[in-house]
Design an enzyme around this catalytic site. Structure first.
Site, PDB file in Angstrom:
ATOM      1  N   LYS A  16       0.677  -1.335  -0.044  1.00 32.30           N
ATOM      2  CA  LYS A  16      -0.027  -0.162  -0.199  1.00 32.30           C
ATOM      3  C   LYS A  16       0.813   1.090  -0.048  1.00 32.30           C
ATOM      4  O   LYS A  16       0.455   2.354  -0.601  1.00 32.30           O
ATOM      5  CB  LYS A  16      -0.904   0.024   1.189  1.00 32.30           C
ATOM      6  CG  LYS A  16      -0.445   0.076   2.554  1.00 32.30           C
ATOM      7  CD  LYS A  16      -0.439   1.364   3.280  1.00 32.30           C
ATOM      8  CE  LYS A  16       0.035   1.316   4.574  1.00 32.30           C
ATOM      9  NZ  LYS A  16       0.271   2.443   5.257  1.00 32.30           N
ATOM     10  N   THR A  17       1.981   1.305   0.651  1.00 30.09           N
ATOM     11  CA  THR A  17       2.986   2.422   0.710  1.00 30.09           C
ATOM     12  C   THR A  17       3.307   2.738  -0.615  1.00 30.09           C
ATOM     13  O   THR A  17       3.380   3.805  -1.137  1.00 30.09           O
ATOM     14  CB  THR A  17       4.111   2.163   1.598  1.00 30.09           C
ATOM     15  OG1 THR A  17       3.563   1.944   2.909  1.00 30.09           O
ATOM     16  CG2 THR A  17       4.879   3.569   1.541  1.00 30.09           C
ATOM     17  N   ASP A  23      -3.452   8.205   4.847  1.00 30.31           N
ATOM     18  CA  ASP A  23      -2.877   6.548   5.161  1.00 30.31           C
ATOM     19  C   ASP A  23      -3.494   6.250   6.314  1.00 30.31           C
ATOM     20  O   ASP A  23      -3.895   6.999   7.259  1.00 30.31           O
ATOM     21  CB  ASP A  23      -1.413   7.032   5.282  1.00 30.31           C
ATOM     22  CG  ASP A  23      -0.784   5.446   5.195  1.00 30.31           C
ATOM     23  OD1 ASP A  23      -1.118   4.562   5.034  1.00 30.31           O
ATOM     24  OD2 ASP A  23       0.640   5.342   5.475  1.00 30.31           O
ATOM     25  N   GLU A  24      -3.617   4.956   6.474  1.00 31.54           N
ATOM     26  CA  GLU A  24      -4.257   4.359   7.583  1.00 31.54           C
ATOM     27  C   GLU A  24      -5.511   4.640   8.234  1.00 31.54           C
ATOM     28  O   GLU A  24      -5.517   5.262   9.376  1.00 31.54           O
ATOM     29  CB  GLU A  24      -3.008   4.612   8.892  1.00 31.54           C
ATOM     30  CG  GLU A  24      -1.616   3.949   8.558  1.00 31.54           C
ATOM     31  CD  GLU A  24      -1.488   2.089   8.428  1.00 31.54           C
ATOM     32  OE1 GLU A  24      -2.460   1.455   8.406  1.00 31.54           O
ATOM     33  OE2 GLU A  24      -0.554   1.794   8.289  1.00 31.54           O
ATOM     34  N   GLN A  56      -7.021  -4.453  10.099  1.00 30.01           N
ATOM     35  CA  GLN A  56      -5.831  -3.942  11.003  1.00 30.01           C
ATOM     36  C   GLN A  56      -6.388  -2.869  11.873  1.00 30.01           C
ATOM     37  O   GLN A  56      -5.448  -2.171  12.422  1.00 30.01           O
ATOM     38  CB  GLN A  56      -4.858  -3.592  10.078  1.00 30.01           C
ATOM     39  CG  GLN A  56      -4.306  -4.941   9.630  1.00 30.01           C
ATOM     40  CD  GLN A  56      -3.067  -4.691   8.745  1.00 30.01           C
ATOM     41  OE1 GLN A  56      -1.671  -4.683   9.190  1.00 30.01           O
ATOM     42  NE2 GLN A  56      -2.896  -4.460   7.606  1.00 30.01           N
ATOM     43  N   ARG A  92       2.475 -10.696  10.540  1.00 26.65           N
ATOM     44  CA  ARG A  92       3.798 -10.061  10.518  1.00 26.65           C
ATOM     45  C   ARG A  92       4.961 -11.170  10.182  1.00 26.65           C
ATOM     46  O   ARG A  92       5.981 -10.716   9.935  1.00 26.65           O
ATOM     47  CB  ARG A  92       4.287  -9.867  12.151  1.00 26.65           C
ATOM     48  CG  ARG A  92       3.425  -8.759  12.748  1.00 26.65           C
ATOM     49  CD  ARG A  92       3.260  -7.701  12.132  1.00 26.65           C
ATOM     50  NE  ARG A  92       1.920  -7.441  11.073  1.00 26.65           N
ATOM     51  CZ  ARG A  92       1.634  -7.090  10.195  1.00 26.65           C
ATOM     52  NH1 ARG A  92       2.496  -5.921   9.530  1.00 26.65           N
ATOM     53  NH2 ARG A  92       0.237  -6.959   9.493  1.00 26.65           N
TER      54      ARG A  92
END
Length: 757
Positions: free
Chosen positions: A42-43, A230-231, A261, A607
């Site tokens: 996504k970044t 973002d987020e 998340q 993770r």
């Protein structure tokens, strides 16, 4: 003559992007929601979108608002865009965190909320100091109504976008019997008088300005041609309202986030913000990033199967082109120490296969869980580091407790006495302490002896003399009891009689419960050492064992701290009911908290790149008491095709499948508010047990923290234990037995785990 078609070279920022990522970059106009699963790049997509807007001249850098949650994320985005579009990125004044962008706006319009443009932003310490002054002025007992509690309430109200006038009676009742709103108002008035604001004010003041000054709202709605967030799943109500106001005119807003998340409700995040995006912006386009570049198919399959049990989600299916890899390994162990041993063995084995220590991480639900890993790794010489917090023995509450114990063990320990002399607060000011120091130097006495001597003089005020006399007397009494009580029991007594436990109990902040858990874990750890001196020596060795900063170290951290990170091998510890999902979270939030705990489990699993281990223990010490533990319901929700289950405890049938597979609706009890999960019924002992009981090792009668014991086993009785074999009972203490086993030596176990031989 036909002119040849000139092929325009593809922009560099599109190279390497998959089709959904490209769509997220090229869909420039209108509202866009990018649902970006864990590890889906996504970044890269967000950065490329920002570069695309600048490179295609859709907007000047100064006409784009791009907000993130951390300075690190903002720097990374600016650096990436800079590499693509060059120096133009330097002209992006509106790329930053929510707070930094809001502060920039507020300095331009500060007079509209009664401030000057050079206002000061208070840090937490200054905020608490100011609130304590207001509490004192309101004639309230700060011990009963601590400043941290009021600060937490005010922060929550500001996160929701509420000014003092918007606090209703029910909200106000949460502090000082209905005086919360009044003190909030006084606090805001005092801030304005000081030409200051706290972090919550940065957004709250701008919300007020945008709502009440149409010209300012018009200015920013026209300025910002495009908005990138973002987020988005982590936004609170105040941030959501601020963004919605700014985006209403052009509606060119792109929010990137993952509803699966969303794990920060405890600090104000509202998952509803991302779930209702399409209602807020009709006609919005939703783009799903589902190709994962991080993990193996088995890890993704396990995580996806688990999160599918949540109801409130937008839904997506992660996939990868990676090979299958190992299945997620679920390991059942006997207790917490065995869990630490097994994890240490797995890391050492991975090291022999070439895995670096810094590519391994241990993720825990609560801070107190790290202590056994730290002690074990010290014992075997395995280097580690704690991320997102202090190592166990470096935490303030642990250092304070150790200081009391050091003074009891060694009255000449001046550094320890200095630490406890006014902790908790006893009304001994700097002047009183300075006089004790002066006498200590003049007479060549340790500080404690000087404190006892100064009590016979008129050097101190009556209040200070009384407080110091109580402390000196307490230390003398505790030293006398050192030979009478087990040292762990003495430590609990000291924490209670010193007022330290009461101080933390009165502190109703989110951190205080964790500090109490840490102190309980400290006293539990002391029981493993024969004497107080042996324990303090162990702590000293642990504190000295830092190792080289350049040395590769295993990472230990909470799951919350691990969000956004990745490791080759991940160990997930303590997956038991009451630990994870957290019993406190379930009791306070019911079904909503259960779903957030499950999202936290999803974050934990994702993770891992190659290997993921999940551990659960049949027994664990919590608050100093042994409890039998049921495996977390999340383990039973993992798809069997993606899991290998290893049971080191005795019993043939899978322990966790047996416990959680019977019910069609495994959330019904939590939804009803019991918070204990599927299939529980109140036990006669006052604890909880399974109905019907199908647990082999974990016997229901032992689940209660206060189980009084069976009463049918006495010293000298020959017994059998399924793990340790035959033995003879040496001592009986309630439901705890000291047993001399024929092959395993002396062990301390619960009576519910043995049978008469």
């Amino acid at each position: 003559m036909t002119q040849p078609v000139v092929q325009t070279p593809e922009p560099g920022y599109l190279r390497g992007l998959n089709p959904p990522q490209r769509e997220a970059v090229l869909t420039a106009e209108g509202p866009v929601l990018v649902l970006a699963g864990a590890g889906t790049g996504k970044t890269a997509a967000l950065t490329a979108r920002l570069a695309h807007l600048i490179a295609t001249r859709r907007a000047w850098p100064s006409e784009i608002l791009a907000v993130t949650f951390t300075n690190k994320a903002a720097r990374e985005m600016k650096e990436r865009v800079g590499r693509i579009v060059g120096e133009a990125v330097e002209g992006m004044p509106w790329l930053g965190t929510f707070h930094s962008v809001a502060a920039r706006m507020l300095r331009r319009h500060a007079e509209l909320v009664g401030l000057q443009s050079n206002f000061t932003i208070l840090d937490t310490d200054d905020q608490l100091r100011l609130l304590k002054q207001l509490i004192l002025a309101a004639d309230l007992d700060e011990k009963r109504w601590p400043a941290r509690l009021l600060a937490g309430l005010i922060d929550r109200w500001k996160n929701r976008g509420w000014t003092p006038a918007q606090i209703d009676a029910a909200e106000s009742e949460a502090y000082a019997n209905g005086r919360g709103a009044e003190l909030y108002l006084r606090y805001q008035e005092r801030l304005k008088a000081l030409n200051a604001c706290d972090f919550g004010d940065l957004l709250l003041h701008m919300l007020v300005i945008l709502k009440t000054h149409r010209d300012v709202l018009d200015l920013y709605q026209q300025r910002f041609k495009y908005i990138l967030v973002d987020e988005y799943q982590d936004t609170n109500q105040s941030q959501y309202l601020w963004l919605r106001l700014l985006a209403q005119e052009r509606k060119n807003i792109c929010c990137v986030g993952d509803d699966d998340q969303s794990i920060y409700s405890w600090r104000g995040a509202e998952i509803a913000n991302i779930l209702r995006f399409e209602k807020d912006f009709p006609g919005a386009k939703t783009i799903r990033l589902e190709q994962n570049y991080r993990s193996t198919p088995h890890i993704l399959g396990a995580a996806s199967g688990l999160i599918a049990h949540n109801g409130g989600r937008l839904g997506k299916t992660l996939w990868t082109e990676h090979d299958g890899g190992d299945k997620v390994k679920v390991v059942g162990v006997w207790d917490g120490p065995e869990e630490a041993r097994r994890v240490g063995e797995e890391i050492e084995a991975a090291g022999r296969r070439g895995t670096r220590a810094d590519d391994c991480a241990i993720l825990v639900r609560a801070q107190f869980q790290t202590r056994e890993f730290e002690d074990r790794f010290i014992a075997i010489g395995l280097p580690y580091r704690i991320v997102g917090g202090f190592r166990f023995y470096e935490r303030a509450e642990i250092r304070d407790a150790l200081a009391y114990l050091r003074v009891i063990a060694q009255p000449a320990d001046d550094l320890a006495f200095e630490r406890i002399i006014n902790t908790p607060k006893r009304g001994l000011g700097d002047k009183a302490v300075a006089k004790i120091h002066a006498l200590s130097r003049a007479a060549g006495l340790p500080l404690l002896a000087a404190a006892a001597q100064i009590l016979d003089t008129d050097e101190l005020t009556p209040q200070a003399r009384r407080a110091l006399g109580n402390l000196v007397g307490d230390v003398a009494r505790w030293r006398m009891r050192l030979g009478e009580l087990p040292h762990a029991e003495l430590a609990r007594l000291v924490l209670d009689e010193s007022g330290y436990t009461a101080m933390l109990q009165a502190d109703r902040s989110a951190e205080s419960a964790g500090r109490l858990e840490n102190l309980a874990e400290l006293t539990r750890a002391m029981e493993e050492y024969e004497t107080l001196g042996a324990f303090l020596e162990h702590v000293s060795l642990v504190m000295e064992n830092d190792g080289s900063e350049e040395q590769a170290k295993v990472t230990i951290m909470t799951i919350h701290a691990a969000k956004g990170l990745e490791y080759g091998t991940v160990f997930l510890a303590g997956w038991e009911e009451g630990v994870f999902p957290s019993q406190r979270a379930l009791d306070e939030g019911g079904q909503a908290s259960l779903e957030e705990e499950r999202r936290l489990a999803y974050v934990a699993i994702t993770r891992a790149r190659r290997h993921c281990f999940i551990f659960h223990a049949a027994n664990r010490r919590i608050y100093g008491q042994w409890t039998s533990s049921l495996p977390s319901r999340f383990i039973a929700e993992l798809p069997a095709d993606h899991v290998d289950q290893e049971q080191t405890m005795s019993g043939g049938e899978s322990l966790w499948r047996a416990n959680w597979s019977e019910r069609a609706d495994p959330f019904a009890d939590v939804a009803r508010g019991t918070g204990r999960g599927p299939g529980w019924r109140r036990a006669v002992t006052g604890g909880f047990e399974r109905s019907p009981p199908r647990v082999m090792e974990v016997k229901a009668s032992a689940v209660s923290l206060g189980n009084p014991g069976r009463g049918d086993i006495a010293a000298g009785q020959r017994v059998f234990h399924s793990k340790f074999g035959y033995g003879t009972v040496a001592e009986v203490e309630g439901n705890k037995l000291e047993i001399d086993f024929e092959h395993a030596g002396r062990k301390r176990v619960l009576d519910s785990f043995v049978d008469k031989a």
